[in-house]
Design an enzyme around this catalytic site. Structure first.
Site, mmCIF file in Angstrom:
data_model
loop_
_atom_site.group_PDB
_atom_site.id
_atom_site.type_symbol
_atom_site.label_atom_id
_atom_site.label_comp_id
_atom_site.label_asym_id
_atom_site.label_seq_id
_atom_site.Cartn_x
_atom_site.Cartn_y
_atom_site.Cartn_z
ATOM 1 N N GLY A 45 5.646 -81.966 57.882
ATOM 2 C CA GLY A 45 5.389 -81.064 57.824
ATOM 3 C C GLY A 45 6.845 -80.349 57.567
ATOM 4 O O GLY A 45 7.637 -81.203 57.227
ATOM 5 N N GLN A 50 12.552 -74.368 55.684
ATOM 6 C CA GLN A 50 13.866 -75.268 55.919
ATOM 7 C C GLN A 50 14.094 -75.458 54.076
ATOM 8 O O GLN A 50 14.775 -76.497 53.913
ATOM 9 C CB GLN A 50 12.512 -76.844 56.550
ATOM 10 C CG GLN A 50 12.403 -76.701 57.791
ATOM 11 C CD GLN A 50 11.401 -77.891 58.341
ATOM 12 O OE1 GLN A 50 10.488 -77.446 58.549
ATOM 13 N NE2 GLN A 50 12.556 -79.497 59.049
ATOM 14 N N CYS A 107 12.660 -83.842 62.733
ATOM 15 C CA CYS A 107 12.610 -83.001 62.292
ATOM 16 C C CYS A 107 13.795 -83.067 61.063
ATOM 17 O O CYS A 107 14.614 -83.480 61.473
ATOM 18 C CB CYS A 107 13.277 -82.077 63.110
ATOM 19 S SG CYS A 107 13.055 -80.171 61.809
ATOM 20 N N LEU A 108 13.400 -82.691 59.658
ATOM 21 C CA LEU A 108 13.543 -82.646 58.165
ATOM 22 C C LEU A 108 15.644 -82.767 58.540
ATOM 23 O O LEU A 108 15.680 -82.818 57.468
ATOM 24 C CB LEU A 108 12.969 -82.836 56.431
ATOM 25 C CG LEU A 108 11.341 -83.410 57.189
ATOM 26 C CD1 LEU A 108 11.693 -82.744 55.669
ATOM 27 C CD2 LEU A 108 12.138 -84.671 56.441
ATOM 28 N N HIS A 149 5.301 -77.702 66.179
ATOM 29 C CA HIS A 149 6.721 -77.701 65.793
ATOM 30 C C HIS A 149 6.533 -76.619 64.236
ATOM 31 O O HIS A 149 7.828 -75.970 64.225
ATOM 32 C CB HIS A 149 7.318 -79.284 65.399
ATOM 33 C CG HIS A 149 8.417 -79.827 64.695
ATOM 34 N ND1 HIS A 149 8.897 -80.046 65.344
ATOM 35 C CD2 HIS A 149 8.749 -79.756 64.045
ATOM 36 C CE1 HIS A 149 10.168 -80.169 64.544
ATOM 37 N NE2 HIS A 149 10.187 -80.014 63.299
ATOM 38 N N GLU A 150 6.021 -77.197 63.283
ATOM 39 C CA GLU A 150 6.018 -76.265 62.198
ATOM 40 C C GLU A 150 5.999 -74.671 62.360
ATOM 41 O O GLU A 150 6.885 -73.733 61.931
ATOM 42 C CB GLU A 150 5.007 -76.462 61.458
ATOM 43 C CG GLU A 150 5.124 -78.083 60.763
ATOM 44 C CD GLU A 150 7.075 -78.477 60.135
ATOM 45 O OE1 GLU A 150 7.571 -77.443 59.425
ATOM 46 O OE2 GLU A 150 6.811 -79.623 60.597
ATOM 47 N N HIS A 153 9.256 -73.195 63.874
ATOM 48 C CA HIS A 153 10.194 -73.393 62.793
ATOM 49 C C HIS A 153 9.620 -71.413 62.006
ATOM 50 O O HIS A 153 11.243 -70.800 61.314
ATOM 51 C CB HIS A 153 9.817 -73.991 61.251
ATOM 52 C CG HIS A 153 10.189 -75.312 61.477
ATOM 53 N ND1 HIS A 153 12.578 -75.383 61.734
ATOM 54 C CD2 HIS A 153 10.363 -76.716 61.863
ATOM 55 C CE1 HIS A 153 12.194 -76.509 61.488
ATOM 56 N NE2 HIS A 153 11.719 -77.188 61.728
HETATM 57 ZN ZN ZN Z 1 11.301 -79.381 61.878
#
Ligand code: ZN
Length: 189
Positions: A45, A50, A107-108, A149-150, A153
């Site tokens: 995701g 991000q 998480c990236l 999670h997204e 963000h």
């Molecule tokens: Zn994340």
């Protein structure tokens, strides 16, 4: 084009995304670039924040994750998760439809940091797709976790905000280090 993924400590991660009212060619291009970026980093995701864009836009693809199942229901009927991937969600609204369960998340924007987070096991999702058409579905398992999670963000909320206090305390040295590195890199720009 692969975009730089911003890391913890970058102010973009704390910005609440603006709603997208029209799918402009710029948005279509951003979506394509976000997919290229996510696949390049082997993520499942990625939120617009991000890649430094404060927009209500996230992309997901849970194909290939075999050990953590996802469920999907469209119009009250079970649907094939893999067949519905990849997923673009614009202006998503979520409603929990099950009790919370714990599951591991990464998480990236937080390389090499993982933690168990408690979230509703299933949700109902209302959003627009990449064509600006409304989509409604219910999902569970990994997909439900990833979407939550997204969605966080998109509101400027990060998974560290949802970690149990003890986990957060254990990870604090790593988090401080990451934040300092990001801020130093930003200053050097
Ligand atoms: Zn994340």
């Amino acid at each position: 084009m692969i975009l730089p993924i911003v890391k913890y400590g970058h102010p973009a991660l704390r910005q609440r995304g603006a709603r997208i009212e029209t799918i402009t060619p710029q948005i279509t291009q951003l979506i394509a670039d976000m997919f290229e970026t996510m696949y390049d980093s082997h993520g499942l995701g990625l939120a617009a924040q991000q890649v430094g864009q404060s927009l209500q836009l996230t992309i997901l693809d849970v194909r290939g994750v075999k050990n953590r199942p996802s469920t999907l229901e469209v119009n009250g009927q079970p649907a094939d998760v893999e067949g519905r991937m990849p997923l673009v969600l614009i202006n998503p609204e979520l409603e929990p439809i099950a009790e919370s369960v714990e599951g591991t998340e990464g998480c990236l924007s937080f390389p090499e940091i993982f933690a168990d987070i408690s979230r509703p096991e299933a949700i109902e999702v209302r959003a627009l797709n990449e064509q600006g058409q409304p989509v409604v579905f219910r999902c569970g398992g990994l997909l439900a976790r990833a979407i939550q999670h997204e969605k966080d963000h998109l509101q400027g909320i990060l998974f560290i905000d949802r970690m149990p206090k003890e986990t957060r305390r254990e990870l604090q040295p790593q988090l401080d280090e990451l934040q300092a590195a990001t801020k130093a890199a930003l200053k050097a720009e």
